[in-house]
Design an enzyme around this catalytic site. Structure first.
Site, PDB file in Angstrom:
ATOM      1  N   ILE A 119       0.907  -1.152   0.000  1.00  0.00           N
ATOM      2  CA  ILE A 119       0.000   0.000   0.000  1.00  0.00           C
ATOM      3  C   ILE A 119       0.948   1.203   0.000  1.00  0.00           C
ATOM      4  O   ILE A 119       1.523   1.551   1.026  1.00  0.00           O
ATOM      5  CB  ILE A 119      -0.930  -0.005   1.236  1.00  0.00           C
ATOM      6  CG1 ILE A 119      -1.807  -1.259   1.245  1.00  0.00           C
ATOM      7  CG2 ILE A 119      -1.789   1.265   1.244  1.00  0.00           C
ATOM      8  CD1 ILE A 119      -2.712  -1.386   2.466  1.00  0.00           C
ATOM      9  N   PRO A 120       1.162   1.798  -1.177  1.00  0.00           N
ATOM     10  CA  PRO A 120       2.310   2.685  -1.397  1.00  0.00           C
ATOM     11  C   PRO A 120       2.194   4.103  -0.835  1.00  0.00           C
ATOM     12  O   PRO A 120       2.150   5.092  -1.577  1.00  0.00           O
ATOM     13  CB  PRO A 120       2.431   2.701  -2.919  1.00  0.00           C
ATOM     14  CG  PRO A 120       1.019   2.539  -3.387  1.00  0.00           C
ATOM     15  CD  PRO A 120       0.382   1.603  -2.396  1.00  0.00           C
ATOM     16  N   CYS A 121       2.219   4.216   0.484  1.00  0.00           N
ATOM     17  CA  CYS A 121       2.177   5.547   1.099  1.00  0.00           C
ATOM     18  C   CYS A 121       3.444   6.343   0.804  1.00  0.00           C
ATOM     19  O   CYS A 121       3.449   7.571   0.928  1.00  0.00           O
ATOM     20  CB  CYS A 121       1.935   5.438   2.599  1.00  0.00           C
ATOM     21  SG  CYS A 121       3.084   4.395   3.484  1.00  0.00           S
ATOM     22  N   HIS A 122       4.499   5.661   0.344  1.00  0.00           N
ATOM     23  CA  HIS A 122       5.731   6.376  -0.015  1.00  0.00           C
ATOM     24  C   HIS A 122       5.533   7.269  -1.242  1.00  0.00           C
ATOM     25  O   HIS A 122       6.349   8.140  -1.498  1.00  0.00           O
ATOM     26  CB  HIS A 122       6.882   5.381  -0.261  1.00  0.00           C
ATOM     27  CG  HIS A 122       6.648   4.435  -1.387  1.00  0.00           C
ATOM     28  ND1 HIS A 122       5.928   3.257  -1.241  1.00  0.00           N
ATOM     29  CD2 HIS A 122       7.030   4.481  -2.687  1.00  0.00           C
ATOM     30  CE1 HIS A 122       5.885   2.628  -2.403  1.00  0.00           C
ATOM     31  NE2 HIS A 122       6.539   3.352  -3.294  1.00  0.00           N
ATOM     32  N   ARG A 123       4.449   7.083  -1.966  1.00  0.00           N
ATOM     33  CA  ARG A 123       4.174   7.883  -3.158  1.00  0.00           C
ATOM     34  C   ARG A 123       3.466   9.194  -2.850  1.00  0.00           C
ATOM     35  O   ARG A 123       3.093   9.932  -3.763  1.00  0.00           O
ATOM     36  CB  ARG A 123       3.359   7.061  -4.156  1.00  0.00           C
ATOM     37  CG  ARG A 123       4.118   5.868  -4.681  1.00  0.00           C
ATOM     38  CD  ARG A 123       3.332   5.069  -5.695  1.00  0.00           C
ATOM     39  NE  ARG A 123       4.051   3.847  -6.030  1.00  0.00           N
ATOM     40  CZ  ARG A 123       3.479   2.722  -6.409  1.00  0.00           C
ATOM     41  NH1 ARG A 123       2.161   2.652  -6.531  1.00  0.00           N
ATOM     42  NH2 ARG A 123       4.215   1.650  -6.682  1.00  0.00           N
TER      43      ARG A 123
END
Length: 151
Positions: A119-123
């Site tokens: 779940i790409p919260c780094h984006r």
């Protein structure tokens, strides 16, 4: 039945917990004890993460089962819609959720994301283009953003 496995990645040691439905959590923990319980979801995640770190995977297909409030789950669904190699701001994320004034709540829900990377919260970055925060450490966020720019 819950399974828990520890394994090494380019981002350090990761501890993954999964149940029969899917992956429940993924934590960065350099001091974690070795856990070797596994299930089909953990094995699939390990394979998909290996492909991701080699630049061969842009989307994850492993089943997920994150625990959170309805608002948090909505935020995490928005995160999953951010394309590989792209970024949005916290305010854009709040707009997508149709809660434009809830930027802080959105950022807080991002910080509580139980399954980072997948779940790409780094984006999600700051509105002015700054990197923003990352509960797993800014160096990990920078690593993933650079990896996705190269692929």
């Amino acid at each position: 039945m819950m399974a828990q496995k520890t394994f090494q990645t380019p981002l350090g040691k990761i501890v993954v917990v999964a149940d029969e439905v899917g992956i429940c959590s993924l934590d960065f923990d350099e001091n974690a004890l070795e856990c070797k319980e596994s299930n089909v979801h953990i094995e699939q995640l390990m394979e998909e993460l290996d492909e991701y770190f080699k630049g061969k995977r842009k989307e994850f297909s492993v089943a997920l089962n994150p625990k959170g409030t309805p608002f948090q789950r909505g935020v995490w669904e928005v995160l999953q819609g951010i394309p590989y190699g792209k970024t949005i701001s916290y305010s854009e994320e709040a707009d997508i959720l149709k809660h434009p004034k809830a930027v802080r709540a959105v950022a807080n829900a991002n910080g509580k994301n139980p399954i980072p990377i997948v779940i790409p919260c780094h984006r999600v970055i700051a509105k002015g283009g700054g990197i923003g925060g990352y509960s797993g450490g800014l160096w990990r966020k920078e690593f993933m953003l650079e990896l996705e720019q190269k692929s």
